[in-house]
Design an enzyme around this catalytic site. Sequence first.
Site, PDB file in Angstrom:
ATOM      1  N   HIS A 124      10.865   8.722  -5.029  1.00  0.00           N
ATOM      2  CA  HIS A 124       9.711   7.726  -5.192  1.00  0.00           C
ATOM      3  C   HIS A 124       8.937   8.028  -6.288  1.00  0.00           C
ATOM      4  O   HIS A 124       8.698   9.137  -6.670  1.00  0.00           O
ATOM      5  CB  HIS A 124       9.129   7.959  -3.883  1.00  0.00           C
ATOM      6  CG  HIS A 124       9.555   7.229  -2.767  1.00  0.00           C
ATOM      7  ND1 HIS A 124       9.384   7.536  -1.366  1.00  0.00           N
ATOM      8  CD2 HIS A 124      10.192   6.057  -2.534  1.00  0.00           C
ATOM      9  CE1 HIS A 124       9.986   6.676  -0.474  1.00  0.00           C
ATOM     10  NE2 HIS A 124      10.647   5.832  -1.161  1.00  0.00           N
ATOM     11  N   ASP A 148       5.654   8.263  -7.277  1.00  0.00           N
ATOM     12  CA  ASP A 148       4.615   9.308  -7.174  1.00  0.00           C
ATOM     13  C   ASP A 148       5.177  10.714  -7.366  1.00  0.00           C
ATOM     14  O   ASP A 148       4.310  11.608  -7.349  1.00  0.00           O
ATOM     15  CB  ASP A 148       3.706   8.952  -5.996  1.00  0.00           C
ATOM     16  CG  ASP A 148       4.270   9.042  -4.635  1.00  0.00           C
ATOM     17  OD1 ASP A 148       5.549   8.703  -4.720  1.00  0.00           O
ATOM     18  OD2 ASP A 148       3.629   9.702  -3.663  1.00  0.00           O
ATOM     19  N   HIS A 204      13.019  11.732   5.601  1.00  0.00           N
ATOM     20  CA  HIS A 204      12.193  10.818   5.038  1.00  0.00           C
ATOM     21  C   HIS A 204      13.181   9.448   4.717  1.00  0.00           C
ATOM     22  O   HIS A 204      14.190   9.423   4.981  1.00  0.00           O
ATOM     23  CB  HIS A 204      11.823  11.208   3.530  1.00  0.00           C
ATOM     24  CG  HIS A 204      10.830  10.268   2.948  1.00  0.00           C
ATOM     25  ND1 HIS A 204       9.556  10.046   3.543  1.00  0.00           N
ATOM     26  CD2 HIS A 204      10.544   9.997   1.664  1.00  0.00           C
ATOM     27  CE1 HIS A 204       8.779   9.481   2.628  1.00  0.00           C
ATOM     28  NE2 HIS A 204       9.242   9.445   1.623  1.00  0.00           N
ATOM     29  N   ASP A 249       7.361  14.656   0.922  1.00  0.00           N
ATOM     30  CA  ASP A 249       7.575  13.721   1.989  1.00  0.00           C
ATOM     31  C   ASP A 249       8.571  13.780   3.157  1.00  0.00           C
ATOM     32  O   ASP A 249       9.767  13.982   2.809  1.00  0.00           O
ATOM     33  CB  ASP A 249       7.926  12.344   1.261  1.00  0.00           C
ATOM     34  CG  ASP A 249       6.852  12.093   0.323  1.00  0.00           C
ATOM     35  OD1 ASP A 249       5.967  12.891   0.014  1.00  0.00           O
ATOM     36  OD2 ASP A 249       6.751  10.836  -0.166  1.00  0.00           O
ATOM     37  N   HIS A 278      -1.000  15.902  -1.223  1.00  0.00           N
ATOM     38  CA  HIS A 278      -0.465  14.424  -1.058  1.00  0.00           C
ATOM     39  C   HIS A 278      -1.117  13.675  -0.023  1.00  0.00           C
ATOM     40  O   HIS A 278      -0.691  13.115   0.921  1.00  0.00           O
ATOM     41  CB  HIS A 278       0.859  14.504  -0.545  1.00  0.00           C
ATOM     42  CG  HIS A 278       1.887  13.310  -0.571  1.00  0.00           C
ATOM     43  ND1 HIS A 278       1.978  12.594   0.314  1.00  0.00           N
ATOM     44  CD2 HIS A 278       2.523  12.878  -1.732  1.00  0.00           C
ATOM     45  CE1 HIS A 278       2.876  11.586  -0.165  1.00  0.00           C
ATOM     46  NE2 HIS A 278       3.418  11.742  -1.255  1.00  0.00           N
TER      47      HIS A 278
END
Length: 304
Positions: free
Chosen positions: A65, A67, A141, A208, A266
Amino acid sequence: MSPRELIVLGTASQVPTRYRNQNGYLLCWDDQGLLFDPGEGTQRQFLLAGVAASAITRICLTHFHGDHCLGVPGIVQRLSLDGVAHRVVAHYPASGREFFARLRHAAVFHEVADLREEPVAGDGTVASGPFGCLEARRLDHPVESVGYRLVEPDGRRMLPERLTWFGIGGPRVGQLQRAGHLEVGGRTVTLAEVSAPRPRQRFAFVMDTRLCEAAFALAEGVDMLVIESTFLGPDADLAATYGHLTAAQAARVATECGVRRLVLTHFSQRYDDPVRFHDEAAEVFDGDIVVATDLARIPVPARR
């Protein structure tokens, strides 16, 4: 020996805010520099933190992802621009080879740095050496995501009073450490006689994920756990839907695993008061809690 500390380069999640850059975490571990999840702007955060690209020895991505990886092009190019002489190893989920290739070659540049890719194909050890053992486990995730755990080798602490008793000093101490024994005055002195076991330090990085067995396995007995806490309790349903943790859930992992220092990070841009993350976690975990802020330096706790 350099201090073992975490340099926080960014603490935002999906989008940066005025006060939080996207993800980025440099773990300084003796002569190693492990860069975890460099998001957008990481190269500039290095400058603000007063850290050179030459500090990086490994790049560890949890998943692809944006970020967590859009800072890779700048970092990769900076390694070459600064003429970093040592090899840098990149770890990332093997399913994302194509994404890493795109990031690595996102723009035209003269690549001279020695960057070696070692994708993570499954749970287990991904690297080992004098620095310790770096392990990875798959998390829960919507896209493949892995967490990392670093454990230093077993060691021993020299006991000065015992060394004095046997009349061992100077270079002979090093000889004893290397060989495990030493002839002194007609007898053999073993390393065990003049030293004691040294507790291993452990570090875990969990981004995540929903609550899962792997998160607990990575965090088991670590001195420092860096873990996402994207949401707060009232938004637990959103956390579950998007594959994230709340501050309370992160604290549960720390409590059940005997973590010494819990570092929360985060954070969703929907929250503007970081104290709420600390307060929610403190209801579950009674240990040391750090709500990460950009450019903070967080030491790994001293050995017990």
